[in-house]
Design a protein around this motif. Structure first.
Motif, PDB file in Angstrom:
ATOM      1  N   SER A  12      -1.003  -7.054  -5.476  1.00 14.30           N
ATOM      2  CA  SER A  12      -1.500  -6.507  -4.203  1.00 14.30           C
ATOM      3  C   SER A  12      -0.827  -5.175  -3.884  1.00 14.30           C
ATOM      4  O   SER A  12      -1.473  -4.264  -3.361  1.00 14.30           O
ATOM      5  N   GLU A  13       0.451  -5.048  -4.212  1.00 12.79           N
ATOM      6  CA  GLU A  13       1.131  -3.770  -3.979  1.00 12.79           C
ATOM      7  C   GLU A  13       0.694  -2.714  -4.975  1.00 12.79           C
ATOM      8  O   GLU A  13       0.675  -1.528  -4.654  1.00 12.79           O
ATOM      9  N   GLU A  15      -2.378  -2.650  -6.200  1.00 11.20           N
ATOM     10  CA  GLU A  15      -3.737  -2.318  -5.781  1.00 11.20           C
ATOM     11  C   GLU A  15      -3.745  -1.370  -4.585  1.00 11.20           C
ATOM     12  O   GLU A  15      -4.544  -0.428  -4.538  1.00 11.20           O
ATOM     13  N   THR A  16      -2.853  -1.571  -3.619  1.00 13.32           N
ATOM     14  CA  THR A  16      -2.822  -0.691  -2.444  1.00 13.32           C
ATOM     15  C   THR A  16      -2.063   0.597  -2.704  1.00 13.32           C
ATOM     16  O   THR A  16      -2.181   1.550  -1.936  1.00 13.32           O
ATOM     17  N   SER A  18       1.254   0.901  -2.679  1.00 17.65           N
ATOM     18  CA  SER A  18       2.554   0.930  -2.013  1.00 17.65           C
ATOM     19  C   SER A  18       3.715   0.717  -2.974  1.00 17.65           C
ATOM     20  O   SER A  18       4.860   0.990  -2.632  1.00 17.65           O
ATOM     21  N   ASN A  97      -5.248  -6.086 -10.164  1.00 19.49           N
ATOM     22  CA  ASN A  97      -6.183  -6.459  -9.115  1.00 19.49           C
ATOM     23  C   ASN A  97      -5.902  -7.902  -8.700  1.00 19.49           C
ATOM     24  O   ASN A  97      -5.551  -8.724  -9.539  1.00 19.49           O
ATOM     25  N   ASN A  98      -6.076  -8.216  -7.420  1.00 20.09           N
ATOM     26  CA  ASN A  98      -5.831  -9.574  -6.928  1.00 20.09           C
ATOM     27  C   ASN A  98      -6.775 -10.590  -7.552  1.00 20.09           C
ATOM     28  O   ASN A  98      -6.360 -11.705  -7.869  1.00 20.09           O
TER      29      ASN A  98
END
Length: 139
Positions: A12-13, A15-16, A18, A97-98
């Motif tokens: 998730s990090e 993908e975003t 961050s 990717n999640n």
């Protein structure tokens, strides 16, 4: 529970985006170890609570103090938690990717459940080469 909590912990990090800001301040290994130890600590606290509830239940039902069973349960559940958290964390680092991470984790669990449902120990030869070496050495 470990699948739900850890399948997207790194992906998730990634993908975003961050993770770029975090990795610039700390080493990658520190980032991954921090994620692992945080999840492990959370699940150890939950496992300790379950073990204490089990101890209270056993004492009230049987009226005897069976500490060794509770300690063995806690140790074995801690080992399994560490293994599964590290496997799902590894899967999460492999995927970008999640959705892919969740799919890979579910497929891994499905394969593991299939091997365990076979009923005998022959599934271990696919998972651990050490077991196969022991079988060959003992023959």
């Amino acid at each position: 529970m470990t699948l739900i909590a850890s399948f997207d912990i790194v992906s998730s990090e990634t993908e975003t985006g961050s993770v770029r800001y975090i990795i610039s301040k700390v080493h990658r290994s520190s980032f991954i170890l921090g994620k692992f130890f945080f999840l492990f600590l959370v699940f150890i606290i939950i496992s300790t609570g379950i073990a204490l509830i089990n101890l209270i239940y056993q004492y009230s039902a049987v009226n005897s103090f069976q500490l060794e069973n509770v300690v063995l349960f806690w140790i074995s559940s801690s080992l399994y938690l560490g293994c599964f958290i590290s496997i799902f964390l590894f899967i999460s680092t492999l995927s970008a990717n999640n959705k892919i991470s969740f799919t890979m984790s579910v497929v891994f669990l499905g394969i593991l459940i299939f091997f365990i449902s076979q009923g005998n120990e022959s599934y271990l030869k696919y998972i651990t080469p050490f077991f196969t070496g022991l079988k060959i050495w003992s023959s």
